[in-house]
Design an enzyme around this catalytic site. Structure first.
Site, PDB file in Angstrom:
ATOM      1  N   VAL A  65      10.784  -6.765   9.784  1.00 41.89           N
ATOM      2  CA  VAL A  65      11.969  -6.042  10.073  1.00 41.89           C
ATOM      3  C   VAL A  65      11.534  -5.029  11.156  1.00 41.89           C
ATOM      4  CG1 VAL A  65      13.445  -4.348   8.871  1.00 41.89           C
ATOM      5  CG2 VAL A  65      12.622  -6.383   7.665  1.00 41.89           C
ATOM      6  N   LEU A 103       6.556   3.161   1.300  1.00 38.70           N
ATOM      7  CA  LEU A 103       7.555   1.965   1.461  1.00 38.70           C
ATOM      8  C   LEU A 103       8.681   2.234   2.297  1.00 38.70           C
ATOM      9  CD1 LEU A 103       7.910   1.050  -2.535  1.00 38.70           C
ATOM     10  CD2 LEU A 103       6.326   0.093  -0.523  1.00 38.70           C
ATOM     11  N   HIS A 104       9.070   1.252   3.047  1.00 34.60           N
ATOM     12  CA  HIS A 104       9.924   1.204   4.008  1.00 34.60           C
ATOM     13  C   HIS A 104      11.088   0.029   3.996  1.00 34.60           C
ATOM     14  CE1 HIS A 104       7.401  -1.436   6.248  1.00 34.60           C
ATOM     15  NE2 HIS A 104       6.531  -0.557   6.452  1.00 34.60           N
ATOM     16  N   GLY A 124       4.725 -10.015   4.257  1.00 35.60           N
ATOM     17  CA  GLY A 124       5.408  -9.992   5.432  1.00 35.60           C
ATOM     18  C   GLY A 124       4.890 -10.759   6.550  1.00 35.60           C
ATOM     19  N   MET A 179       0.939  -1.213   0.151  1.00 35.71           N
ATOM     20  CA  MET A 179      -0.033  -0.040   0.092  1.00 35.71           C
ATOM     21  C   MET A 179       0.940   1.208   0.194  1.00 35.71           C
ATOM     22  SD  MET A 179      -3.429  -0.967   2.042  1.00 35.71           S
ATOM     23  CE  MET A 179      -2.819  -0.455   3.813  1.00 35.71           C
ATOM     24  N   SER A 221       6.470  -0.304  10.040  1.00 28.37           N
ATOM     25  CA  SER A 221       4.936  -0.604   9.607  1.00 28.37           C
ATOM     26  C   SER A 221       4.410   1.004   9.206  1.00 28.37           C
ATOM     27  CB  SER A 221       4.055  -1.048  10.575  1.00 28.37           C
ATOM     28  OG  SER A 221       2.772  -0.622  10.305  1.00 28.37           O
ATOM     29  N   HIS A 242       9.296  -3.151   3.506  1.00 21.58           N
ATOM     30  CA  HIS A 242       9.309  -3.512   2.010  1.00 21.58           C
ATOM     31  C   HIS A 242      10.516  -3.815   1.162  1.00 21.58           C
ATOM     32  CE1 HIS A 242       5.903  -0.918   2.920  1.00 21.58           C
ATOM     33  NE2 HIS A 242       5.101  -1.915   2.444  1.00 21.58           N
TER      34      HIS A 242
HETATM   35  O1  PAF Z   1      -0.134  -5.597   3.670  1.00 25.74           O
HETATM   36  C1  PAF Z   1      -0.748  -4.663   2.932  1.00 25.74           C
HETATM   37  O2  PAF Z   1       0.044  -3.694   2.751  1.00 25.74           O
HETATM   38  C2  PAF Z   1      -2.114  -4.774   2.231  1.00 25.74           C
HETATM   39  O3  PAF Z   1      -2.935  -5.481   3.261  1.00 25.74           O
HETATM   40  C3  PAF Z   1      -1.980  -5.505   0.872  1.00 25.74           C
HETATM   41  C4  PAF Z   1      -1.485  -6.906   1.111  1.00 25.74           C
HETATM   42  C5  PAF Z   1      -1.228  -4.911  -0.128  1.00 25.74           C
HETATM   43  C6  PAF Z   1      -3.399  -5.655   0.481  1.00 25.74           C
HETATM   44  O4  PAF Z   1      -3.919  -4.206   0.285  1.00 25.74           O
END
Ligand code: PAF
Length: 204
Positions: free
Chosen positions: A170, A27-28, A141, A24, A179, A31
């Site tokens: 992480v 990013l960190h 994750g 979503m 997160s 990810h």
């Molecule tokens: O973990 C996430 O970032 C979200 O729940 C996902 C898996 C991309 C679904 O929207």
């Protein structure tokens, strides 16, 4: 890296290993760990960025969710993503959209006790992303342990034929899981959240 905003433009090769890291955005390093686990095992690495309204509750959570489109592009490019899929809401949920995946089993309790529609949104969007990209492997994750269980159940129950791989959590220097949502915590909330990790780390 190609940035693609529509399903029609995706046009992925059907030979070699296509891998998907669904996200979503914002990013960190968590990810980064997913992308680094995925990169060597894929011929084509697709990362998706879609802040899925269907998995948020109605209390302003969606509006507050962190967004960093420029940072996301830079991180995805640096980690060797081939295709960054960034659909808009109407691309994923066009007018007339009316079909939902409503998971039971692994989706019951825990997160669902606080956000009853959350896993309906997660399962629906994951099914859509897996159908759109059609990867052989997708990475998630372990931080979202219940989500992993729900996605594995979805894949098993609906015969999706994709391998789900799980990457370890992480953590920040203080032990809290990285997160996007945790970055919104106040110092006092962060301290409260840390007590869970501390209790788990000191059990036995
Ligand atoms: O973990 C996430 O970032 C979200 O729940 C996902 C898996 C991309 C679904 O929207």
């Amino acid at each position: 890296m190609r940035t693609v905003r529509t399903i029609a433009e995706l046009d992925l090769p059907r030979h070699g290993v296509v891998g998907l890291v669904p996200t979503m955005g914002a990013l960190h390093a968590g990810h980064t760990a997913l992308l680094r686990a995925a990169r060597p095992d894929c011929d084509v690495l697709v990362a998706s960025i879609f802040v899925n309204p269907a998995q948020f509750s109605q209390n302003g959570d969606l509006a507050a969710y962190p967004r960093d489109p420029q940072g996301d592009l830079a991180l995805a490019e640096a980690e060797g993503v081939d295709v960054l899929f960034v659909p808009g809401v109407t691309e994923m949920y066009p007018p007339g959209f009316a079909t939902w995946v409503d998971p039971a089993g692994a989706a019951e309790g825990l997160e669902s006790a606080h956000r009853p529609q959350h896993f309906r949104g997660v399962a629906t969007v994951c099914l859509k992303l897996l159908n759109i990209v059609r990867p052989q492997i997708a990475w998630f994750g372990r931080k979202d342990a219940q989500q992993v269980a729900v996605v594995k159940q979805l894949v098993r129950d609906l015969n999706l034929g994709v391998e789900i791989r799980v990457v370890e959590t992480v953590r920040d220097d203080d032990g809290l899981a990285l997160s996007s949502r945790n970055s919104l915590l106040s110092p006092a909330e962060r301290e409260q959240a840390l007590s869970i990790h501390r209790a788990l780390a000191t059990r036995d």
